[in-house]
Design a protein around this motif. Structure first.
Motif: not given
Length: 131
Positions: A8-33, A77-80
């Motif tokens: 859910d955190a990674a998917r939420d991040a997709l909303q902030e993608a800046y992808v005017p060229y590829s139009e392929y938003p990617v989101g990532a979430a990383i959990e620390t130790a 990614s938005e494409a899942r």
């Protein structure tokens, strides 16, 4: 954090993608130790070599805050379409993640599950560089 919350955190991040060229938003979430979560999204530039990838943004933010050990990575990614980290991101993740750290790639109705070691076996290590 459980896998679905991290997704859910990674998917939420997709909303902030800046992808005017590829139009392929990617989101990532990383959990620390120690259980903190950092997110990232891709930020494109007209000179593609200067673009930032979601995984790099997430790990860079965590490292900036002093984290050096990680428990889990989720990429979406938005494409899942179960997008995996690119080679450059794999090497960056390998710098800070043990080989057994899980990488979950969003299929839309679940995950493709890998480990860092599976995604980038025999990676370049500090030991190879004499460190």
């Amino acid at each position: 954090m459980d896998d679905d919350e991290l997704l859910d955190a990674a998917r939420d991040a997709l909303q902030e993608a800046y992808v005017p060229y590829s139009e392929y938003p990617v989101g990532a979430a990383i959990e620390t130790a120690d259980g903190e979560v950092y997110v990232g999204t891709n930020v494109e530039n007209a000179n593609f070599s200067n673009s930032l990838h979601a995984e790099e943004v997430a790990i860079g933010s965590a490292v900036r805050d002093g984290h050096r050990e990680f428990a889990k990575v989720v990429v979406t990614s938005e494409a899942r379409d179960a997008v995996t980290p690119c080679g450059m991101c794999r090497q960056t993740l390998a710098e800070f993640c043990d080989d057994d750290v899980p990488v979950l790639c969003d299929t839309g109705d679940g995950y493709k599950r890998y480990t860092i070691g599976e995604l980038i076996p025999d990676t370049i290590t500090p030991e190879m560089l004499g460190h």
